[in-house]
Design a protein around this motif. Structure first.
Motif, PDB file in Angstrom:
ATOM      1  N   GLY A 162       0.790  -1.230   0.000  1.00  0.00           N
ATOM      2  CA  GLY A 162       0.000   0.000   0.000  1.00  0.00           C
ATOM      3  C   GLY A 162       0.817   1.272   0.000  1.00  0.00           C
ATOM      4  O   GLY A 162       0.237   2.364   0.052  1.00  0.00           O
ATOM      5  N   GLY A 163       2.144   1.162  -0.020  1.00  0.00           N
ATOM      6  CA  GLY A 163       2.945   2.377   0.035  1.00  0.00           C
ATOM      7  C   GLY A 163       2.719   3.096   1.359  1.00  0.00           C
ATOM      8  O   GLY A 163       2.866   2.508   2.423  1.00  0.00           O
ATOM      9  N   MET A 164       2.327   4.357   1.290  1.00  0.00           N
ATOM     10  CA  MET A 164       2.037   5.092   2.519  1.00  0.00           C
ATOM     11  C   MET A 164       0.604   5.595   2.491  1.00  0.00           C
ATOM     12  O   MET A 164       0.142   6.126   1.490  1.00  0.00           O
ATOM     13  CB  MET A 164       2.995   6.267   2.712  1.00  0.00           C
ATOM     14  N   VAL A 165      -0.080   5.436   3.611  1.00  0.00           N
ATOM     15  CA  VAL A 165      -1.432   5.945   3.764  1.00  0.00           C
ATOM     16  C   VAL A 165      -1.389   7.025   4.836  1.00  0.00           C
ATOM     17  O   VAL A 165      -0.974   6.764   5.965  1.00  0.00           O
ATOM     18  CB  VAL A 165      -2.421   4.835   4.196  1.00  0.00           C
ATOM     19  N   MET A 166      -1.791   8.228   4.482  1.00  0.00           N
ATOM     20  CA  MET A 166      -1.823   9.318   5.450  1.00  0.00           C
ATOM     21  C   MET A 166      -3.277   9.532   5.883  1.00  0.00           C
ATOM     22  O   MET A 166      -4.152   9.716   5.044  1.00  0.00           O
ATOM     23  CB  MET A 166      -1.272  10.608   4.831  1.00  0.00           C
ATOM     24  N   HIS A 175       0.592  18.446   5.146  1.00  0.00           N
ATOM     25  CA  HIS A 175       1.771  17.583   5.069  1.00  0.00           C
ATOM     26  C   HIS A 175       1.759  16.830   3.734  1.00  0.00           C
ATOM     27  O   HIS A 175       2.785  16.692   3.066  1.00  0.00           O
ATOM     28  CB  HIS A 175       1.759  16.615   6.262  1.00  0.00           C
ATOM     29  N   HIS A 176       0.584  16.378   3.367  1.00  0.00           N
ATOM     30  CA  HIS A 176       0.446  15.648   2.116  1.00  0.00           C
ATOM     31  C   HIS A 176       0.818  16.514   0.906  1.00  0.00           C
ATOM     32  O   HIS A 176       1.477  16.055  -0.034  1.00  0.00           O
ATOM     33  CB  HIS A 176      -0.998  15.133   1.989  1.00  0.00           C
ATOM     34  N   VAL A 177       0.395  17.761   0.942  1.00  0.00           N
ATOM     35  CA  VAL A 177       0.751  18.674  -0.150  1.00  0.00           C
ATOM     36  C   VAL A 177       2.278  18.756  -0.282  1.00  0.00           C
ATOM     37  O   VAL A 177       2.836  18.689  -1.379  1.00  0.00           O
ATOM     38  CB  VAL A 177       0.151  20.077   0.091  1.00  0.00           C
ATOM     39  N   ALA A 178       2.962  18.854   0.854  1.00  0.00           N
ATOM     40  CA  ALA A 178       4.418  18.973   0.820  1.00  0.00           C
ATOM     41  C   ALA A 178       5.064  17.661   0.361  1.00  0.00           C
ATOM     42  O   ALA A 178       6.104  17.665  -0.303  1.00  0.00           O
ATOM     43  CB  ALA A 178       4.944  19.388   2.198  1.00  0.00           C
ATOM     44  N   PHE A 234       0.912   4.322  -4.474  1.00  0.00           N
ATOM     45  CA  PHE A 234       2.106   4.431  -3.629  1.00  0.00           C
ATOM     46  C   PHE A 234       1.816   5.374  -2.475  1.00  0.00           C
ATOM     47  O   PHE A 234       2.519   5.384  -1.472  1.00  0.00           O
ATOM     48  CB  PHE A 234       3.310   4.933  -4.446  1.00  0.00           C
ATOM     49  N   LEU A 235       0.760   6.165  -2.631  1.00  0.00           N
ATOM     50  CA  LEU A 235       0.414   7.157  -1.617  1.00  0.00           C
ATOM     51  C   LEU A 235      -1.103   7.324  -1.590  1.00  0.00           C
ATOM     52  O   LEU A 235      -1.738   7.389  -2.644  1.00  0.00           O
ATOM     53  CB  LEU A 235       1.076   8.497  -1.988  1.00  0.00           C
ATOM     54  N   THR A 236      -1.646   7.360  -0.387  1.00  0.00           N
ATOM     55  CA  THR A 236      -3.089   7.573  -0.235  1.00  0.00           C
ATOM     56  C   THR A 236      -3.315   8.560   0.899  1.00  0.00           C
ATOM     57  O   THR A 236      -2.636   8.502   1.922  1.00  0.00           O
ATOM     58  CB  THR A 236      -3.809   6.234   0.082  1.00  0.00           C
ATOM     59  N   LEU A 237      -4.248   9.467   0.675  1.00  0.00           N
ATOM     60  CA  LEU A 237      -4.638  10.412   1.732  1.00  0.00           C
ATOM     61  C   LEU A 237      -6.083  10.135   2.103  1.00  0.00           C
ATOM     62  O   LEU A 237      -6.960  10.104   1.239  1.00  0.00           O
ATOM     63  CB  LEU A 237      -4.493  11.854   1.220  1.00  0.00           C
ATOM     64  N   ILE A 238      -6.319   9.917   3.380  1.00  0.00           N
ATOM     65  CA  ILE A 238      -7.685   9.758   3.872  1.00  0.00           C
ATOM     66  C   ILE A 238      -7.955  10.898   4.837  1.00  0.00           C
ATOM     67  O   ILE A 238      -7.307  11.009   5.872  1.00  0.00           O
ATOM     68  CB  ILE A 238      -7.875   8.391   4.577  1.00  0.00           C
ATOM     69  N   PHE A 297      -0.583   8.302  10.833  1.00  0.00           N
ATOM     70  CA  PHE A 297      -1.872   8.643  11.410  1.00  0.00           C
ATOM     71  C   PHE A 297      -1.752   9.860  12.323  1.00  0.00           C
ATOM     72  O   PHE A 297      -0.844   9.942  13.124  1.00  0.00           O
ATOM     73  CB  PHE A 297      -2.385   7.436  12.205  1.00  0.00           C
ATOM     74  N   ASN A 298      -2.681  10.773  12.189  1.00  0.00           N
ATOM     75  CA  ASN A 298      -2.662  11.980  13.012  1.00  0.00           C
ATOM     76  C   ASN A 298      -4.072  12.311  13.430  1.00  0.00           C
ATOM     77  O   ASN A 298      -4.958  12.463  12.605  1.00  0.00           O
ATOM     78  CB  ASN A 298      -2.053  13.119  12.184  1.00  0.00           C
TER      79      ASN A 298
END
Ligand SMILES: *[C@@H]1O[C@H](CO)[C@@H](O)[C@H](O)[C@H]1NC(C)=O
Length: 466
Positions: A162-166, A175-178, A234-238, A297-298
């Motif tokens: 899953g790469g990274m899930v934020m 953070h995801h934008v950066a 490779f990257l997911t934002l939830i 996770f935040n």
């Protein structure tokens, strides 16, 4: 950060990140910040849950290593950058990006005397402010940190299903934008929610798939994974503002069922299903895509009485106790949710009661009767540190419990970014007013550097000491 091992077959790496903040950026730029704060009446009172103490352990301790260790890297200070950027041009050369506009400014509003700055003077001052803000770098009190090698990180992500899930609130979005800026800096481009993926029609779930460019294919080769891996994220934002459903929030705050629910922020109740789906290896890649999926996770900034206005009103001390109790339950819910298989029943009656207590109110329509902002005093910005400690403890407790795990439960690590953030009030979007969000990439890039270092550390990928 936390390492948790997985469910269905392979691993999942879960990082809990508890920063100080939260807000709303768009995919590319900063938008506005909107929150809904209401007051409330009082309600029932259950005894807060007092967990037994748990030792907060340091995951890796090699105090003689040249590398700072977990718990060390985030203790330090911001020192003047050497050499310092003399101009925006110099900074932009260092942050060169061939795929999108380079970082260019941080907003300015007033001069030191509180006078508004005329529009025609703003561009130069805004550029200078970004230069000034990035002319500081984080140095741990002990040990060195890896140079940030983002390409290496992409290789690492491609080695996991899953790469990274934020997962998080508007600060995670910043953070995801950066992070996506760094992706493009590596000359990688990506597709957003392509049709062949699952969960593309769920609001607030953003999946990113690398275009199979020569650059991406070279990284897949370097990763030792087949080109087919590039077809999955490779990257997911939830985006999950409070990270729990209304029913869960009602249950853990012991809210009055008559208290209307007025939150309109982004929420994805099935985030755990999505994480499990993403972290599940596909059979054809089982031998090559073998690393853990990283979940960053935040959930912290909005855990306040102002946002959780459904917490019954009483004295401040009692309300804070209720808030901390709810925060701990939230931490536990996250840990439990990833541990369990999708079809696992509740562990016992008590758990079912807690999680289902609010079921009847799920159907309730929200009524209009807002009494508006008690806001500032109730934002509870003094509660971040104790809340961070709660997650740190719960992670330690979870890790201690997993001494004889069945299967491969997720591994949890605590990624401490609090002090790093706390020391940069200057780098907020609008210092003095918006004390949550950042002028990206300031501060959040340091989180990325901490993440990459700590991940390499716990995975034993740091170069040998010289
Ligand atoms: C990205 O592409 C540019 C222009 O083609 C090139 O000069 C630069 O070296 C590339 N950067 C990376 C990190 O590959």
């Amino acid at each position: 950060m936390v390492t948790v091992r997985p469910f269905l077959s392979r691993r999942s790496l879960l990082w809990a990140l508890l920063p100080v903040i939260a807000l709303v950026t768009t995919m590319l730029h900063f938008r506005s910040f909107e929150d809904i704060y209401f007051s409330h009446d009082d309600a029932s009172s259950d005894e807060p849950f007092h967990p037994p103490p748990a030792d907060v352990e340091v995951v890796v301790t090699r105090p003689t290593s040249q590398w700072c260790q977990v718990g060390e890297c985030s203790t330090g200070r911001w020192v003047p950058r050497t050499p310092e950027f003399q101009s925006l041009g110099e900074l932009q050369a260092a942050y060169m990006n061939y795929m999108e506009d380079p970082w260019s400014h941080c907003p300015v509003y007033q001069d030191v005397n509180g006078h508004l700055i005329p529009d025609d003077e703003k561009p130069a001052l805004e550029a200078q402010r970004l230069v000034d803000l990035l002319n500081w770098e984080w140095v741990p009190d002990r040990g060195r940190m890896l140079d940030l090698d983002f390409e290496d990180f992409v290789v690492r992500l491609l080695r996991s299903p899953g790469g990274m899930v934020m997962i998080g609130d508007s600060i995670t979005r910043q953070h995801h934008v950066a992070i996506t800026y760094m992706v493009r800096q590596a000359n990688l481009t990506f597709a957003y929610n392509p049709d062949h993926l699952e969960y593309t029609n769920i609001e607030h779930v953003h999946q990113f798939v690398l275009h199979p460019s020569p650059t991406a294919l070279a990284l897949a080769e370097k990763a030792g994974v087949p080109a087919s891996r590039l077809q999955r994220p490779f990257l997911t934002l939830i985006q999950n503002h409070l990270s729990l459903s209304e029913a869960e929030l009602r249950a853990i705050t012991q809210a009055d069922p008559n208290q209307a629910w007025r939150h309109a922020q982004a929420r994805v109740d099935d985030w755990d299903k999505i994480v499990k789906h993403l972290a599940t290896p596909i059979p054809e890649e089982e031998n090559t895509v073998t690393e853990d999926t990283v979940v960053l996770f935040n959930s912290g900034a909005h855990w306040s009485r102002g946002v959780l206005y459904i917490i019954p009103q009483s004295t401040m001390a009692e309300e804070h106790a209720r808030l901390s109790d709810a925060y701990r339950k939230m931490a536990r819910i996250h840990i439990e949710r990833l541990r369990a298989r999708l079809t696992t029943p509740y562990r016992d009656g008590a758990q079912a009661e807690t999680l289902e207590a609010g079921a009847s109110v799920r159907l309730m329509q929200t009524a209009k009767n807002n009494e508006d902002r008690k806001t500032f005093a109730r934002w509870d910005w003094d509660q971040f540190a104790p809340h961070n400690d709660i997650f740190r403890e719960e992670i330690a407790r979870e890790n201690a419990r997993q001494s004889a795990p069945r299967g491969r439960p997720p591994r949890w690590h605590y990624l401490d970014v609090y002090d790093i953030a706390l020391q940069r009030p200057d780098a907020h979007w609008e210092p003095g007013k918006d004390c949550l969000h950042w002028c990206t990439p300031v501060v959040v890039d340091e989180w990325t550097r901490q993440l990459l270092h700590q991940l390499a550390l716990v995975e034993g990928r740091l170069p040998e000491d010289e």
